[in-house]
Scaffold this motif. Structure first.
Motif, PDB file in Angstrom:
ATOM      1  N   VAL A  46      -6.282 -12.662   3.853  1.00 28.23           N
ATOM      2  CA  VAL A  46      -5.114 -12.210   4.616  1.00 28.23           C
ATOM      3  C   VAL A  46      -5.507 -10.962   5.393  1.00 28.23           C
ATOM      4  N   ILE A  47      -5.411 -11.017   6.719  1.00 27.83           N
ATOM      5  CA  ILE A  47      -5.703  -9.847   7.556  1.00 27.83           C
ATOM      6  C   ILE A  47      -4.438  -9.017   7.657  1.00 27.83           C
ATOM      7  N   THR A  48      -4.495  -7.774   7.183  1.00 29.30           N
ATOM      8  CA  THR A  48      -3.319  -6.911   7.160  1.00 29.30           C
ATOM      9  C   THR A  48      -3.371  -5.784   8.184  1.00 29.30           C
ATOM     10  N   ALA A  49      -4.582  -5.507   8.738  1.00 25.52           N
ATOM     11  CA  ALA A  49      -4.686  -4.445   9.749  1.00 25.52           C
ATOM     12  C   ALA A  49      -5.927  -4.667  10.600  1.00 25.52           C
ATOM     13  N   VAL A  50      -5.839  -4.229  11.862  1.00 24.56           N
ATOM     14  CA  VAL A  50      -6.964  -4.261  12.791  1.00 24.56           C
ATOM     15  C   VAL A  50      -7.146  -2.847  13.339  1.00 24.56           C
ATOM     16  N   ASN A  51      -8.326  -2.283  13.108  1.00 22.10           N
ATOM     17  CA  ASN A  51      -8.619  -0.904  13.535  1.00 22.10           C
ATOM     18  C   ASN A  51      -7.544   0.076  13.079  1.00 22.10           C
ATOM     19  N   GLY A  52      -7.077  -0.137  11.858  1.00 19.14           N
ATOM     20  CA  GLY A  52      -6.102   0.773  11.270  1.00 19.14           C
ATOM     21  C   GLY A  52      -4.663   0.501  11.642  1.00 19.14           C
ATOM     22  N   GLU A  53      -4.423  -0.457  12.552  1.00 21.96           N
ATOM     23  CA  GLU A  53      -3.056  -0.784  12.968  1.00 21.96           C
ATOM     24  C   GLU A  53      -2.545  -1.983  12.171  1.00 21.96           C
ATOM     25  N   LYS A 111      -9.925  -5.079   1.079  1.00 18.32           N
ATOM     26  CA  LYS A 111     -11.331  -4.991   1.464  1.00 18.32           C
ATOM     27  C   LYS A 111     -11.417  -4.689   2.957  1.00 18.32           C
ATOM     28  N   LYS A 112     -12.450  -3.966   3.375  1.00 13.27           N
ATOM     29  CA  LYS A 112     -12.711  -3.670   4.776  1.00 13.27           C
ATOM     30  C   LYS A 112     -13.846  -4.567   5.273  1.00 13.27           C
ATOM     31  N   VAL A 113     -13.655  -5.150   6.456  1.00 11.67           N
ATOM     32  CA  VAL A 113     -14.675  -6.018   7.043  1.00 11.67           C
ATOM     33  C   VAL A 113     -14.831  -5.661   8.515  1.00 11.67           C
ATOM     34  N   SER A 114     -16.066  -5.482   8.964  1.00  8.56           N
ATOM     35  CA  SER A 114     -16.346  -5.205  10.371  1.00  8.56           C
ATOM     36  C   SER A 114     -16.809  -6.491  11.046  1.00  8.56           C
ATOM     37  N   GLU A 136     -17.333  -5.976  21.243  1.00 14.74           N
ATOM     38  CA  GLU A 136     -16.930  -4.783  20.509  1.00 14.74           C
ATOM     39  C   GLU A 136     -16.626  -5.134  19.055  1.00 14.74           C
ATOM     40  N   LYS A 137     -16.685  -4.129  18.192  1.00 14.24           N
ATOM     41  CA  LYS A 137     -16.412  -4.356  16.781  1.00 14.24           C
ATOM     42  C   LYS A 137     -14.948  -4.100  16.459  1.00 14.24           C
ATOM     43  N   ALA A 138     -14.417  -4.927  15.590  1.00 15.11           N
ATOM     44  CA  ALA A 138     -13.057  -4.744  15.081  1.00 15.11           C
ATOM     45  C   ALA A 138     -13.149  -4.499  13.580  1.00 15.11           C
ATOM     46  N   GLU A 139     -12.519  -3.429  13.129  1.00 15.40           N
ATOM     47  CA  GLU A 139     -12.499  -3.117  11.701  1.00 15.40           C
ATOM     48  C   GLU A 139     -11.245  -3.747  11.093  1.00 15.40           C
ATOM     49  N   GLU A 151     -11.496  -5.137  38.357  1.00 12.63           N
ATOM     50  CA  GLU A 151     -12.937  -4.921  38.190  1.00 12.63           C
ATOM     51  C   GLU A 151     -13.729  -6.219  38.107  1.00 12.63           C
ATOM     52  N   ASN A 152     -13.161  -7.228  37.438  1.00 10.80           N
ATOM     53  CA  ASN A 152     -13.934  -8.434  37.148  1.00 10.80           C
ATOM     54  C   ASN A 152     -13.346  -9.723  37.716  1.00 10.80           C
ATOM     55  N   LYS A 153     -12.121  -9.626  38.264  1.00 12.07           N
ATOM     56  CA  LYS A 153     -11.400 -10.792  38.802  1.00 12.07           C
ATOM     57  C   LYS A 153     -11.026 -11.808  37.726  1.00 12.07           C
ATOM     58  N   SER A 154     -11.242 -11.445  36.481  1.00 12.74           N
ATOM     59  CA  SER A 154     -10.855 -12.301  35.368  1.00 12.74           C
ATOM     60  C   SER A 154     -10.635 -11.410  34.146  1.00 12.74           C
ATOM     61  N   VAL A 155     -10.105 -12.010  33.092  1.00 17.56           N
ATOM     62  CA  VAL A 155      -9.806 -11.253  31.876  1.00 17.56           C
ATOM     63  C   VAL A 155     -10.640 -11.794  30.725  1.00 17.56           C
ATOM     64  N   LYS A 156     -11.274 -10.884  29.999  1.00 21.90           N
ATOM     65  CA  LYS A 156     -12.065 -11.265  28.832  1.00 21.90           C
ATOM     66  C   LYS A 156     -11.366 -10.729  27.584  1.00 21.90           C
ATOM     67  N   ARG A 157     -11.193 -11.617  26.597  1.00 19.51           N
ATOM     68  CA  ARG A 157     -10.470 -11.250  25.383  1.00 19.51           C
ATOM     69  C   ARG A 157     -11.336 -11.505  24.147  1.00 19.51           C
ATOM     70  N   GLY A 158     -11.067 -10.721  23.120  1.00 15.07           N
ATOM     71  CA  GLY A 158     -11.786 -10.882  21.868  1.00 15.07           C
ATOM     72  C   GLY A 158     -11.427 -12.176  21.158  1.00 15.07           C
ATOM     73  N   TRP A 159     -12.345 -12.634  20.300  1.00 16.64           N
ATOM     74  CA  TRP A 159     -12.184 -13.914  19.601  1.00 16.64           C
ATOM     75  C   TRP A 159     -12.755 -13.794  18.194  1.00 16.64           C
ATOM     76  N   LEU A 160     -11.956 -14.202  17.192  1.00 16.34           N
ATOM     77  CA  LEU A 160     -12.407 -14.175  15.808  1.00 16.34           C
ATOM     78  C   LEU A 160     -13.008 -15.512  15.366  1.00 16.34           C
TER      79      LEU A 160
END
Length: 371
Positions: free
Chosen positions: A206-213, A245-248, A232-235, A153-162
């Protein structure tokens, strides 16, 4: 679909189909060097046979698989074996999560399919251990599917970044953080102005889960965040000083190119802390701060580390700057000594936030009777 290293720097790409007399010209639609995948399109052909993707997540260790390729130029070679392991990290890239197989894979197999017994693609054969036998690695199909869709679709890959630096958690670190196990990714620094900073994440979280995983370790966190599109949002589920604690977080975009890369003060004597964990400490002077990668004079400079001490075993080095002990800022040797004797003795360990050559990292040191 093939591996990026197969077509990288190629002047032209040609594809020889089975039973064909002449190779066909192809063009590169898109490439993803970080995952070592590429998508190519054969010119003038629309009725080609194709394979369907299978579910690599449902593969089980011991399950039979089939590899197809051209090892050493031997066309259309089929080998068979089992899934030897899953989730292998071999240092090939930031998102390693390979399927290991003992199906014979050799130079020339790269980019070829790893199939289940239903003929579905569950992996893309990518790497081998040259000095071993029966040790090959394939990119899981579940990781490849999204990459191929983005390339088409885009000829490239876009990835999330914290926008954080992270490290794994060992038993001593878990103890210092009041954690029940070592699962998660510990934030050693948060880049100012990046998504994590805007969401309120801080060093020591300490991040222990992303979107419940569940996040098992730093590699798992990298893969999970990268799999989410920028914007996009990551919970996130985090532990902060032992409390959940939960952080969006609204994710940014990963830049793959950018990634490929004194006097005594206060009358305190550095010898006062030599007995503490084998460390010789003193406050950082204003003149030293800039050279040590600090914005201002803060923390304690490690002037020496006793040979054979607990600090040396924890890989604390002379020139390190200790900014925090057990997640509390420290600026005096007296405060450091008190923290070791009280909180450190209680937990049996101290966790130090260290600045080293401009980079932040954590080190944990066992404490016995406050020493």
């Amino acid at each position: 679909m093939t591996n990026n290293h197969v077509i990288d720097q190629a002047d032209e790409v040609k594809v020889l189909l089975r039973d064909a007399d002449k190779p066909l010209t192809a063009k590169v639609v898109g490439r993803d060097p970080e995952m070592d995948l590429a998508l190519i399109k054969i010119d003038g052909k629309n009725d080609l046979p194709y394979l369907e993707f299978g579910d690599s997540g449902s593969l089980k260790v011991g399950e039979w698989v089939v590899a197809i390729g051209n090892p050493f130029g031997l066309q259309n070679t089929v080998t068979v074996g089992i899934v030897s392991a899953k989730g292998r990290i071999i240092g090939a890239g930031p998102f390693d999560n390979f399927i290991q197989t003992d199906a014979s894979i050799n130079p020339g197999n790269s980019g070829g399919p790893l199939l289940d017994l239903e003929g579905r693609v569950v992996g893309i054969n990518t790497a081998i251990v040259a000095s071993g036998q029966g040790i090959g690695f394939a990119i899981p199909s579940n990781m490849a599917k999204d990459i191929i869709t983005q390339l088409r679709e885009n000829k490239s890959v876009k990835r999330g970044w914290l926008g954080v630096t992270i490290q794994n958690i060992d038993e001593n670190t878990a103890k210092a953080l009041d954690m029940k196990d070592t699962k998660g990714a510990l934030l050693t620094s948060v880049i100012p102005g990046d998504p994590a900073d805007k969401a309120g994440l801080t060093t020591g979280d300490v991040i222990t889960a992303v979107n419940g995983e569940t996040v098992e370790d730093t590699n798992a966190l990298l893969r999970k965040i990268a799999a989410i599109r920028p914007g996009e949002k990551a919970e996130l589920t985090i532990l902060r000083k032992g409390s959940p604690k939960k952080v969006s977080v609204s994710l940014g975009e990963r830049d793959s190119k950018g990634m490929a890369q004194g006097e005594m003060q206060n009358g305190e004597d550095e010898t006062a802390s030599q007995a503490m964990l084998g460390l010789s400490l003193r406050p950082v002077t204003g003149q030293e701060a800039k050279a040590l990668g600090l914005d201002k004079a803060e923390g304690l400079l490690v002037a020496g580390v006793a040979e054979g001490s607990a600090a040396e075993e924890a890989e604390v080095r002379p020139g390190d700057v200790i900014l925090e002990i057990n997640q509390s800022p420290v600026t005096t040797v007296d405060a450091f000594t008190k923290a070791v004797k009280e909180d450190g003795a209680k937990k049996g360990v101290v966790m130090l936030l260290i600045k080293r050559q401009g980079q932040s990292l954590f080190r944990t040191i066992p404490v016995t009777d406050g020493k």
